[in-house]
Design an enzyme around this catalytic site. Structure first.
Site, short mmCIF file in Angstrom:
data_model
loop_
_atom_site.label_atom_id
_atom_site.label_comp_id
_atom_site.label_asym_id
_atom_site.label_seq_id
_atom_site.Cartn_x
_atom_site.Cartn_y
_atom_site.Cartn_z
N SER A 142 0.84 -1.20 0.00
CA SER A 142 0.00 0.00 0.00
C SER A 142 0.87 1.25 0.00
O SER A 142 2.02 1.23 0.46
CB SER A 142 -0.91 0.01 1.23
OG SER A 142 -0.15 0.24 2.41
N CYS A 188 -2.36 -3.98 -8.67
CA CYS A 188 -2.16 -2.53 -8.69
C CYS A 188 -2.32 -1.94 -10.08
O CYS A 188 -2.32 -0.72 -10.23
CB CYS A 188 -0.79 -2.18 -8.12
SG CYS A 188 0.59 -2.81 -9.10
N GLU A 226 -8.57 3.19 -3.49
CA GLU A 226 -8.25 1.89 -4.07
C GLU A 226 -9.05 0.82 -3.34
O GLU A 226 -8.75 0.47 -2.20
CB GLU A 226 -6.75 1.61 -3.95
CG GLU A 226 -6.33 0.32 -4.65
CD GLU A 226 -4.84 0.05 -4.53
OE1 GLU A 226 -4.28 -0.53 -5.48
OE2 GLU A 226 -4.24 0.40 -3.51
#
Length: 512
Positions: A253, A308, A403
């Site tokens: 992250s 991602c 996200e």
């Protein structure tokens, strides 16, 4: 089935079966210990954490929860191994890398089964992951031709030479979403450049690299050059803080990536920390509907949205009802499961809770669900949530800006390409962005105006392949260089410059 997979990992016919690689508490659940100096070593803490298969919700292993003492043991071994490994010429170092490439191919089917078991990817996705990992091995095999230095007579009788030297002991901290590929973004290049490598896998998916550790040893990589220390936050902190570790790479992250980068830089370590993303797709009115719809579905739902580079926001320039209808219809065809063309589970219950929370919040904010995948949450056999498509009218809706890391696509209509770019540029992340169009003029216009580091034209997962490097910008990357290809070679080597004069020149120069 789970029973078949257990037979697979325990089969006596495998050179690197779990029965040979780690001790067991019982016949069904192996212990995943640390790989230090070519052996499996229990953690000093004697603590373990359950590893749960997301497709069955069953405990499949127990992974070591190591501490700083275990990190120090690995560092001590690596520093000693580096004295020899770092002095080998690169052509000698790539010999086991070449062997590893062959061993990975021979064991593709076995690795695929392990990835499916511990992560939940479908079979095609698991195959794609290990194949992509091996592409980086192929690039590392070419390092004798790529790592060459430079030499030039810069003045009469004076020669300048530049050579690449290994950095030293390197640590790599990786996430759960790609148990093989993300470690291999760095592993083969790092060790082929002459470094020693300590891996901290995600405690959620430790089995894939446990199996591959045996292949690395069989390939001929000397003990101590590659090691694994399993664990959680204490291991991450110890890897960042250890004075014996010269560089750290991280994928996770953005919040943690920034912490890791600052912590390492404070100690003058070389660091490359990749963070999260909020990737945007833009569909122009002239796009090919069939091509765009299929690719958009692949982008946002592939790997259950747990990557991602997954699309999470689609910006339609003007009303595009036909495109949205095609996306919804193709998404409805997805079924839960782990075979090809199925949508696998997300990693755990916490992921289910987070994803469903953002869906509920979007509805509360006034958005419309074109497809609601929450009915899959009732599946007792796995952590499933179906493909979900949210039509937004308010550009401030939460799901458009965070996200979510699941199979969720947020759709927002904009009035112009300028408005689309402005929306993408305003997001703090910078991994990927893509445009769907049949006009080269539109493609060229977006390529130079998107703020992301990796751009796609009619491709929603624009992952560069070797020799090109992977890396975003803004809050998607903290540190220097990129993580694969020539960016990784730059990160894992130091440029040493040597200036030599053997005899006095016959004419005067600025040097004499």
């Amino acid at each position: 089935s789970l029973a078949q997979t257990r037979y697979f990992v325990r089969s006596n016919s495998l050179d690197h079966s779990y029965s040979q690689m780690s001790e067991r508490k019982d016949a069904d659940v192996p212990l995943v210990n640390n790989w230090i100096n070519g052996k499996w070593v229990p953690p000093s803490t004697n603590e373990y954490l359950d590893v749960i298969s997301p497709s069955t919700k069953k405990v499949i292993a127990k992974v070591a929860l190591s501490g700083p003492e275990d990190v120090q043991a690995a560092v001590d071994v690596a520093k000693k191994a580096f004295e020899i490994w770092g002095s080998w010429p690169v052509k000698k170092r790539v010999v086991p890398i070449i062997k590893l490439h062959s061993l990975l191919i021979d064991n593709y089917s076995k690795i695929i089964e392990i990835i499916m078991l511990e992560h939940g990817k479908n079979r095609a996705e698991a195959h794609g992951e290990i194949a992509k990992a091996n592409e980086t091995v192929e690039w590392a095999m070419s390092l004798p031709q790529l790592i060459q230095g430079r030499v030039l007579e810069v003045s009469t009788g004076v020669e300048c030479k530049e050579i690449r030297m290994p950095v030293g002991v390197c640590a790599n901290i990786v996430p759960f979403n790609f148990p093989a590929m993300v470690p291999f973004w760095t592993l083969p290049i790092c060790i082929a450049c002459g470094n020693c490598y300590i891996l901290k896998p995600s405690e959620k998916v430790p089995l894939t690299m446990q199996f591959i550790a045996g292949l690395i040893k069989e390939a001929g990589v000397p003990d101590g050059v590659f090691q694994i220390v399993n664990g959680a936050i204490p291991v991450v902190n110890a890897l960042c803080d250890s004075p014996g570790i010269d560089c750290v790479s991280f994928v996770g992250s953005s919040k943690v990536a920034e912490i890791v980068a600052k912590r390492c830089r404070a100690l003058n370590k070389r660091v490359l920390a990749l963070g999260g993303a909020k990737n945007h797709l833009v569909s122009m009115p002239d796009c090919d509907i069939e091509l765009a719809a299929q690719d958009i579905v692949n982008s946002y739902s592939g790997c259950s949205g747990q990557r991602c580079m997954a699309a999470s926001t689609l910006l339609t320039v003007g009303d595009q009802p036909d495109l949205l209808k095609a996306i919804v219809e193709k998404s409805k065809q997805l079924t839960p499961g782990c075979e090809a063309r199925q949508l696998g589970p997300v990693i755990d219950q916490a992921a289910i809770d987070r994803i469903s929370m953002y869906i509920e919040k979007s509805v509360a904010e006034g958005a419309t669900l074109l497809l609601d995948g929450r009915s899959w949450m009732n599946n007792k056999n796995g952590y499933y949530i179906g493909a979900t498509i949210i039509q937004h009218t308010n550009p401030k809706d939460s799901a458009l800006h965070v996200e979510i890391f699941g199979p969720v696509l947020s759709v927002l209509k904009v009035n112009s390409r300028e408005e689309a770019v402005a929306f993408e540029n305003a997001n703090p992340y910078g991994n990927a962005a893509a445009v769907y169009t049949t006009k080269g003029e539109h493609a060229q216009w977006f390529q130079t105006r998107f703020s992301a580091g990796m751009i796609g034209v009619n491709i929603g997962v624009p992952v560069p392949r070797e020799p090109f490097s992977f890396g975003g910008c803004n809050k998607s990357k903290f540190g220097d260089f990129d993580i694969t290809g020539d960016g990784a070679m730059e990160f894992f080597t130091l440029r040493r410059k040597i200036t030599t004069k053997w005899a006095a020149p016959k004419e005067r120069t600025w040097l004499n």
